[in-house]
Design a protein around this motif. Structure first.
Motif, mmCIF file in Angstrom:
data_model
loop_
_atom_site.group_PDB
_atom_site.id
_atom_site.type_symbol
_atom_site.label_atom_id
_atom_site.label_comp_id
_atom_site.label_asym_id
_atom_site.label_seq_id
_atom_site.Cartn_x
_atom_site.Cartn_y
_atom_site.Cartn_z
ATOM 1 N N TYR A 195 7.785 -1.533 9.216
ATOM 2 C CA TYR A 195 6.516 -1.370 9.996
ATOM 3 C C TYR A 195 6.731 -0.898 11.658
ATOM 4 O O TYR A 195 6.127 -1.384 12.517
ATOM 5 C CB TYR A 195 5.500 -2.706 10.050
ATOM 6 C CG TYR A 195 5.155 -3.077 8.836
ATOM 7 C CD1 TYR A 195 3.968 -2.754 8.197
ATOM 8 C CD2 TYR A 195 5.678 -3.969 8.092
ATOM 9 C CE1 TYR A 195 3.487 -3.167 6.865
ATOM 10 C CE2 TYR A 195 5.318 -4.660 6.802
ATOM 11 C CZ TYR A 195 4.091 -4.087 6.289
ATOM 12 O OH TYR A 195 3.559 -4.515 5.091
ATOM 13 N N HIS B 29 -9.387 -2.235 15.722
ATOM 14 C CA HIS B 29 -8.885 -2.787 14.600
ATOM 15 C C HIS B 29 -8.917 -4.362 14.498
ATOM 16 O O HIS B 29 -9.453 -5.168 13.747
ATOM 17 C CB HIS B 29 -7.658 -2.180 14.259
ATOM 18 C CG HIS B 29 -6.983 -2.840 12.878
ATOM 19 N ND1 HIS B 29 -7.278 -2.628 11.681
ATOM 20 C CD2 HIS B 29 -5.974 -3.737 12.762
ATOM 21 C CE1 HIS B 29 -6.516 -3.045 10.801
ATOM 22 N NE2 HIS B 29 -5.842 -3.843 11.438
ATOM 23 N N THR C 28 -5.133 -6.772 7.550
ATOM 24 C CA THR C 28 -3.960 -6.286 6.943
ATOM 25 C C THR C 28 -3.776 -5.760 5.318
ATOM 26 O O THR C 28 -3.136 -4.671 5.141
ATOM 27 C CB THR C 28 -2.971 -7.590 6.704
ATOM 28 O OG1 THR C 28 -3.581 -8.462 5.932
ATOM 29 C CG2 THR C 28 -2.664 -8.145 8.077
ATOM 30 N N LYS D 52 -5.852 3.743 7.304
ATOM 31 C CA LYS D 52 -6.736 3.459 8.529
ATOM 32 C C LYS D 52 -6.511 4.440 9.713
ATOM 33 O O LYS D 52 -7.128 5.021 10.277
ATOM 34 C CB LYS D 52 -6.815 2.134 8.931
ATOM 35 C CG LYS D 52 -8.165 1.823 10.070
ATOM 36 C CD LYS D 52 -8.252 0.293 10.072
ATOM 37 C CE LYS D 52 -9.467 0.147 11.083
ATOM 38 N NZ LYS D 52 -9.824 -1.194 11.283
ATOM 39 N N THR E 77 -0.228 -3.974 2.210
ATOM 40 C CA THR E 77 -0.613 -3.867 3.834
ATOM 41 C C THR E 77 -0.299 -2.680 4.270
ATOM 42 O O THR E 77 -0.911 -2.132 5.283
ATOM 43 C CB THR E 77 0.398 -5.350 4.414
ATOM 44 O OG1 THR E 77 0.006 -6.349 3.779
ATOM 45 C CG2 THR E 77 0.079 -5.221 5.912
ATOM 46 N N PHE F 89 4.447 -3.411 13.980
ATOM 47 C CA PHE F 89 3.024 -3.950 13.374
ATOM 48 C C PHE F 89 3.225 -5.601 13.215
ATOM 49 O O PHE F 89 2.277 -6.332 13.552
ATOM 50 C CB PHE F 89 2.665 -3.462 12.119
ATOM 51 C CG PHE F 89 1.441 -3.717 11.730
ATOM 52 C CD1 PHE F 89 0.106 -3.567 12.456
ATOM 53 C CD2 PHE F 89 1.312 -4.543 10.357
ATOM 54 C CE1 PHE F 89 -1.043 -4.267 11.851
ATOM 55 C CE2 PHE F 89 0.132 -5.204 9.991
ATOM 56 C CZ PHE F 89 -1.110 -5.025 10.861
ATOM 57 N N TRP G 5 -6.154 0.083 18.054
ATOM 58 C CA TRP G 5 -5.930 -1.261 17.612
ATOM 59 C C TRP G 5 -6.900 -2.138 18.103
ATOM 60 O O TRP G 5 -7.366 -3.199 17.666
ATOM 61 C CB TRP G 5 -4.520 -1.721 18.201
ATOM 62 C CG TRP G 5 -3.014 -1.319 17.522
ATOM 63 C CD1 TRP G 5 -2.228 -0.452 18.300
ATOM 64 C CD2 TRP G 5 -2.826 -1.080 16.137
ATOM 65 N NE1 TRP G 5 -1.277 -0.018 16.939
ATOM 66 C CE2 TRP G 5 -1.606 -0.564 16.068
ATOM 67 C CE3 TRP G 5 -3.503 -1.679 15.086
ATOM 68 C CZ2 TRP G 5 -1.334 -0.192 14.748
ATOM 69 C CZ3 TRP G 5 -2.862 -1.758 13.693
ATOM 70 C CH2 TRP G 5 -1.760 -0.829 13.522
ATOM 71 N N ILE H 242 -2.954 -0.465 6.218
ATOM 72 C CA ILE H 242 -2.752 0.212 7.599
ATOM 73 C C ILE H 242 -2.619 1.731 7.944
ATOM 74 O O ILE H 242 -3.363 2.156 9.026
ATOM 75 C CB ILE H 242 -1.567 -0.411 8.342
ATOM 76 C CG1 ILE H 242 -1.774 -1.994 8.238
ATOM 77 C CG2 ILE H 242 -1.564 -0.193 9.796
ATOM 78 C CD1 ILE H 242 -3.095 -2.362 9.164
#
Length: 458
Positions: free
Chosen positions: A276, A111, A177, A249, A242, A137, A108, A246
């Motif tokens: 999430y 990110h 996002t 990734k 979204t 998230f 993160w 995520i």
């Protein structure tokens, strides 16, 4: 799927943590993968990093009024505090028992990339990321979006009614996002209007400033209303793209850069359905048979931080001056808290070029004292954070800043297959060429195996 518990455990520890720790070696073929995963995901008390002194001036307007000498003193202290914060984060990655949390925080941190000089802001954002790394998230997104570090880095402090600044409004969709191509320029403009007034006060706390907020109606991603920043983030979270962005990734980071589209689609559907839940997503990944398929083992190139922590976790090492680690981070191209841009650090082959590959392969020899470090970081004070490159002391036969406990290591590695423990992929050929440069000792075998190209893979 690989059936060997030993191989599966090595793979899990290389991805869900920062590698095998010395004391885990004997458990690789004794514990089940389920036991290792249970330890990794077990709920542990969150311990915030609290290393930055609270006497730092965080109000830029006040700082700008200082005379040149006072500014110099303050800037030097900021750099010193950022170095301490960098090293504390590195130490958490290296030694924390909460390995999955720190590995997720590392993800993160790249990110939600920021690069600012204020150490208090950096520490606050880092703790926000670490605390929410395995949580929800949506909660993480909102907390990061309201952090002074992010608001400053992407100029939302200057985002005001009548003069909107679109930096944050754009990047929150493009990089954080939804991904490029899933919104329009109108969405950027309308979303940015909703974030007007978001800023921070002199004490570094988030503030919604009504006098700067555009309270007129906005149309964003097909919805119309008198939206504020939270409303925009909520609308973004309702978009299935979204969850897909995520998830992909995370897949690239933790599984394989070559994405299995069907698996990624299933993961993202479940991620969205869970509202999430990050820990649930990671548990699904690490408990899936496909995660342990041969094509995913040794398929990723270690980032510099993963390479450094991996060596230091498996070889008990005393570091006499931890600040030297900053120099190695810079030489290898990944300095914690200092990503190259808002897109964060690259993946895969981007880590490798002619100079960094040589240093990566020589690192075990340098830290073992068999050769000196012959490179110096470029004279870039911004990137060095004011550090002298002479911190790394040399002696004729190597580096005196690291002492590896070889007697302890030799006892543990005795009668073990060293390459099987250290490598995710088998050596090319029969590996006999390693013996040409070895005296047959466990120490030299370990150093030589850590110096082969295959050790760069995880």
């Amino acid at each position: 799927m690989i059936n060997s518990t030993f191989i599966k455990n090595k793979h899990l520890l290389s991805r869900a943590s920062f590698g095998i720790q010395f004391h885990q070696i004997n458990d690789l073929d004794k514990k089940s993968t389920k036991q290792f995963l249970s330890e990794l995901i077990a709920e542990k008390e969150f311990k915030p990093i609290n290393i930055v002194s609270n006497d730092l001036e965080i109000d830029y307007a006040t700082f700008s009024k200082l005379d040149s000498n006072a500014k110099k003193i303050k800037s030097k202290k900021n750099r010193e505090q950022n170095i301490l914060l960098n090293l504390k984060f590195f130490d958490e990655m290296l030694n924390s028992e909460d390995q999955l949390r720190e590995k997720m925080a590392f993800f993160w941190n790249g990110h939600f990339a920021t690069r600012i000089i204020n150490p208090q802001f950096n520490q606050d954002l880092l703790n926000t990321i670490r605390e929410n790394a395995l949580g929800n998230f949506g909660d993480l997104l909102k907390a990061v979006s309201k952090s002074p570090a992010m608001l400053q880095f992407l100029n939302n402090q200057q985002n005001k009614k009548g003069h909107p600044n679109e930096n944050f409004g754009r990047e929150v969709m493009e990089l954080f996002t939804m991904g490029r191509g899933n919104y329009t320029e109108k969405d950027v403009k309308e979303g940015s209007r909703a974030f007007t007034g978001w800023g921070y006060g002199k004490d570094g706390t988030f503030q919604e400033r009504p006098r700067f907020h555009d309270s007129e109606s906005k149309t964003f991603l097909g919805k119309t209303g008198n939206f504020n920043g939270d409303d925009i983030l909520d609308i973004i979270l309702t978009q299935k793209i979204t969850a897909k962005f995520i998830t992909k990734k995370i897949y690239r980071f933790f599984v394989n850069e070559n994405i299995d589209e069907k698996i990624a689609e299933d993961l993202s559907e479940n991620f969205y359905a869970s509202n999430y839940d990050i820990k649930k997503l990671m548990t699904e990944i690490f408990t899936s048979d496909w995660f342990y398929e041969e094509k995913n083992i040794g398929a990723k190139i270690k980032s510099p931080i993963e390479l450094m922590t991996g060596i230091l976790r498996i070889l008990p090492t005393k570091i006499y001056n931890p600040k030297n680690l900053i120099v190695y981070q810079k030489l290898l191209g990944q300095m914690l808290l200092y990503p190259p841009n808002v897109a964060g650090w690259p993946f895969g082959k981007s880590w490798i070029d002619s100079s960094t590959l040589l240093l990566r392969m020589q690192l075990p020899q340098i830290w073992s004292g068999l050769r000196p470090l012959d490179l110096k970081p470029k004279a870039d004070d911004d990137l060095q954070m004011g550090m002298s490159t002479d911190l790394i002391k040399k002696k004729k036969n190597g580096n005196e800043n690291f002492t590896i406990d070889w007697p302890k290591i030799e006892i543990l590695f005795k009668d073990k297959n060293i390459s099987e423990i250290l490598l995710q992929k088998s050596l090319n050929g029969d590996g006999k060429y390693i013996n040409q440069f070895s005296d047959g000792s466990i120490k030299m075998n370990i150093i030589n195996i850590m110096s082969v190209p295959e050790y760069q893979l995880m």
